[in-house]
Design a protein around this motif. Structure first.
Motif, PDB file in Angstrom:
ATOM      1  N   PHE A 224     -45.656 -15.041 -45.581  1.00 38.53           N
ATOM      2  CA  PHE A 224     -45.267 -14.256 -44.432  1.00 38.53           C
ATOM      3  C   PHE A 224     -44.549 -12.980 -44.592  1.00 38.53           C
ATOM      4  O   PHE A 224     -43.954 -13.004 -45.999  1.00 38.53           O
ATOM      5  CB  PHE A 224     -43.884 -15.246 -43.741  1.00 38.53           C
ATOM      6  CG  PHE A 224     -44.352 -16.337 -42.845  1.00 38.53           C
ATOM      7  CD1 PHE A 224     -44.417 -16.045 -41.452  1.00 38.53           C
ATOM      8  CD2 PHE A 224     -44.907 -17.285 -43.345  1.00 38.53           C
ATOM      9  CE1 PHE A 224     -44.748 -17.179 -40.725  1.00 38.53           C
ATOM     10  CE2 PHE A 224     -45.264 -18.518 -42.484  1.00 38.53           C
ATOM     11  CZ  PHE A 224     -45.253 -18.471 -41.351  1.00 38.53           C
ATOM     12  N   LEU A 232     -41.800 -10.904 -37.729  1.00 36.51           N
ATOM     13  CA  LEU A 232     -42.608 -12.001 -38.650  1.00 36.51           C
ATOM     14  C   LEU A 232     -43.846 -11.875 -38.514  1.00 36.51           C
ATOM     15  O   LEU A 232     -44.492 -12.118 -37.382  1.00 36.51           O
ATOM     16  CB  LEU A 232     -41.653 -13.248 -38.297  1.00 36.51           C
ATOM     17  CG  LEU A 232     -41.784 -14.402 -39.384  1.00 36.51           C
ATOM     18  CD1 LEU A 232     -41.491 -14.083 -40.741  1.00 36.51           C
ATOM     19  CD2 LEU A 232     -41.629 -15.697 -38.634  1.00 36.51           C
ATOM     20  N   LYS A 233     -44.426 -11.686 -39.482  1.00 33.12           N
ATOM     21  CA  LYS A 233     -46.171 -11.562 -39.482  1.00 33.12           C
ATOM     22  C   LYS A 233     -46.688 -12.682 -40.523  1.00 33.12           C
ATOM     23  O   LYS A 233     -46.144 -12.783 -41.548  1.00 33.12           O
ATOM     24  CB  LYS A 233     -46.506 -10.295 -39.831  1.00 33.12           C
ATOM     25  CG  LYS A 233     -46.317  -9.281 -38.867  1.00 33.12           C
ATOM     26  CD  LYS A 233     -47.074  -8.130 -39.004  1.00 33.12           C
ATOM     27  CE  LYS A 233     -46.921  -6.759 -37.993  1.00 33.12           C
ATOM     28  NZ  LYS A 233     -47.692  -5.730 -38.454  1.00 33.12           N
ATOM     29  N   LEU A 250     -42.458 -20.826 -37.446  1.00 33.10           N
ATOM     30  CA  LEU A 250     -43.025 -20.175 -36.335  1.00 33.10           C
ATOM     31  C   LEU A 250     -42.066 -20.893 -35.229  1.00 33.10           C
ATOM     32  O   LEU A 250     -41.572 -19.925 -34.315  1.00 33.10           O
ATOM     33  CB  LEU A 250     -44.344 -20.372 -35.973  1.00 33.10           C
ATOM     34  CG  LEU A 250     -45.374 -19.572 -36.981  1.00 33.10           C
ATOM     35  CD1 LEU A 250     -46.817 -19.727 -36.761  1.00 33.10           C
ATOM     36  CD2 LEU A 250     -45.204 -17.979 -36.825  1.00 33.10           C
ATOM     37  N   ALA A 253     -38.480 -19.376 -35.867  1.00 30.21           N
ATOM     38  CA  ALA A 253     -38.531 -18.065 -35.201  1.00 30.21           C
ATOM     39  C   ALA A 253     -38.372 -17.980 -33.813  1.00 30.21           C
ATOM     40  O   ALA A 253     -37.523 -17.281 -33.351  1.00 30.21           O
ATOM     41  CB  ALA A 253     -39.522 -17.171 -35.811  1.00 30.21           C
ATOM     42  N   LYS A 254     -39.239 -18.680 -33.159  1.00 32.72           N
ATOM     43  CA  LYS A 254     -39.190 -18.562 -31.605  1.00 32.72           C
ATOM     44  C   LYS A 254     -37.790 -18.952 -31.018  1.00 32.72           C
ATOM     45  O   LYS A 254     -37.184 -18.374 -30.140  1.00 32.72           O
ATOM     46  CB  LYS A 254     -40.412 -19.515 -31.088  1.00 32.72           C
ATOM     47  CG  LYS A 254     -40.370 -19.298 -29.586  1.00 32.72           C
ATOM     48  CD  LYS A 254     -41.413 -20.407 -29.048  1.00 32.72           C
ATOM     49  CE  LYS A 254     -41.407 -20.451 -27.534  1.00 32.72           C
ATOM     50  NZ  LYS A 254     -42.844 -21.188 -26.929  1.00 32.72           N
ATOM     51  N   THR A 260     -42.868 -13.011 -33.719  1.00 32.44           N
ATOM     52  CA  THR A 260     -43.740 -13.405 -34.497  1.00 32.44           C
ATOM     53  C   THR A 260     -45.335 -13.047 -34.058  1.00 32.44           C
ATOM     54  O   THR A 260     -45.205 -12.828 -32.971  1.00 32.44           O
ATOM     55  CB  THR A 260     -43.780 -15.160 -34.483  1.00 32.44           C
ATOM     56  OG1 THR A 260     -44.305 -15.542 -33.315  1.00 32.44           O
ATOM     57  CG2 THR A 260     -42.430 -15.497 -35.031  1.00 32.44           C
ATOM     58  N   GLU A 262     -49.278 -13.637 -35.431  1.00 34.78           N
ATOM     59  CA  GLU A 262     -50.199 -14.442 -36.447  1.00 34.78           C
ATOM     60  C   GLU A 262     -51.555 -13.323 -36.107  1.00 34.78           C
ATOM     61  O   GLU A 262     -52.061 -13.269 -35.257  1.00 34.78           O
ATOM     62  CB  GLU A 262     -50.643 -15.780 -35.759  1.00 34.78           C
ATOM     63  CG  GLU A 262     -49.575 -16.739 -35.728  1.00 34.78           C
ATOM     64  CD  GLU A 262     -49.870 -17.924 -35.295  1.00 34.78           C
ATOM     65  OE1 GLU A 262     -50.543 -18.814 -35.921  1.00 34.78           O
ATOM     66  OE2 GLU A 262     -49.470 -18.199 -34.122  1.00 34.78           O
TER      67      GLU A 262
END
Length: 329
Positions: A224, A232-233, A250, A253-254, A260, A262
């Protein structure tokens, strides 16, 4: 010149040197597992046996051709973390490649928990931290469940200082050749990438690009980045193994309100990142110090990485998983 099978064969010295060079790049994890497996108990084709007695046939197709599947989860305070998520992925892998499914999810989970309990009894938890990796393996003819101590002590330094990431020249196998979402006994591609970066720096962690030039994953972990505006990738799931730790991050993060994505991103994006970290079953979230020698951010871990570590710990039912490593500093 060496005598092999009654005949003389030239070049064996060169082969021995190559094998010796290969063994130099064995990871600390591999050495730790070899030492810690002594006295361990595993479930092997319907029986509980010492590891030394779990011998796979030379006819086994996983040994011969890599035709086998596995999954690995970890414990927190001796309890399996998200076993159903791992079972879902394992069963999907078995379906994808046509391997037998000898047990229901509940039966697999019960065997894994028993494996943890059997091995916990024979180890001094003060020496190794008290938690396990638990792996399940299935080939056309072999079923294995094993539990290994997580190497908290050997990883303490990298959790304190951060991981040095290097991008190898070798590209990740594309999904049109082999589905990366299936967790198979087919790790030569990732191992070659890992060997390449460790030849220059034994402490480096490889993160591979895919054949399109976008960031993919490492030997057994996802990657990441955090952009300068706090996004965030991570790579799209079609091109990497969908790690359970990756999914957990993930989710965290949510819940924290962190955006985020993807998506496809490349080395240009890596170099612009303010933070980066690695996710894996035992690591959970390991902060990254540098990428190809270029330092990231001003703190280790970065502020968003740290928030995610604490949120992950809460989901695991512990105060702070990082302390399992740092206690050995």
């Amino acid at each position: 010149v060496a005598r092999v099978g009654g005949s003389m064969r030239k070049g064996s010295g060169r082969i021995s040197m190559q094998l010796s060079k290969f063994s130099m790049f064995s990871t600390q994890k591999d050495a730790f597992l070899s030492a810690s497996s002594k006295g361990s108990i595993a479930y092997f084709n319907g029986e509980w046996r010492p590891h030394a007695e779990c011998t796979v046939s030379i006819e086994d197709q996983s040994f011969r051709y890599g035709y086998g599947a596995f999954d690995t989860l970890r414990t927190f305070d001796g309890k399996l973390f998200r076993p159903q998520a791992h079972m879902d992925r394992f069963q999907q892998t078995l379906n994808a490649v046509g391997l037998p499914q000898p047990f229901t999810d509940k039966q697999w989970i019960d065997i894994m928990q028993e494996c943890v309990e059997r091995n916990h009894e024979i180890r001094n938890s003060d020496e190794w931290g008290g938690d396990h990796w638990v792996s399940i393996r299935q080939t056309p003819s072999t079923t294995i469940v094993e539990a290994q101590p997580i190497p908290f002590r050997t990883r303490a330094k990298v959790f304190k200082n951060g991981a040095k990431v290097t991008v190898p020249s070798i590209r990740r196998t594309p999904p049109e050749c082999l589905p990366p979402r299936a967790k198979l006994h087919q790790y030569v591609n990732q191992i070659l990438g890992d060997l390449e970066v460790k030849a220059s720096d034994p402490d480096a962690w490889s993160v591979m690009l895919d054949t399109r030039g976008f960031v993919a994953e490492g030997k057994s972990y996802n990657f990441f980045i955090v952009t300068k505006d706090g996004v965030l990738k991570t790579a799209r799931p079609q091109y990497v193994l969908e790690g359970v730790a990756r999914k957990t991050i993930l989710e965290c993060a949510k819940e924290l309100g962190i955006e985020t994505q993807e998506c496809d991103y490349d080395m240009y994006d890596m170099y612009q990142a303010s933070e980066a970290f690695i996710t894996a079953t035992s690591l959970c979230a390991l902060p990254v110090l540098s990428i190809n020698g270029r330092s990231l951010g001003d703190s280790m871990p970065g502020p968003i990485t740290r928030k995610l570590q604490l949120a992950y710990s809460k989901k695991a039912g512990v105060e702070d998983f990082v302390q399992q490593y740092l206690r050995y500093i």
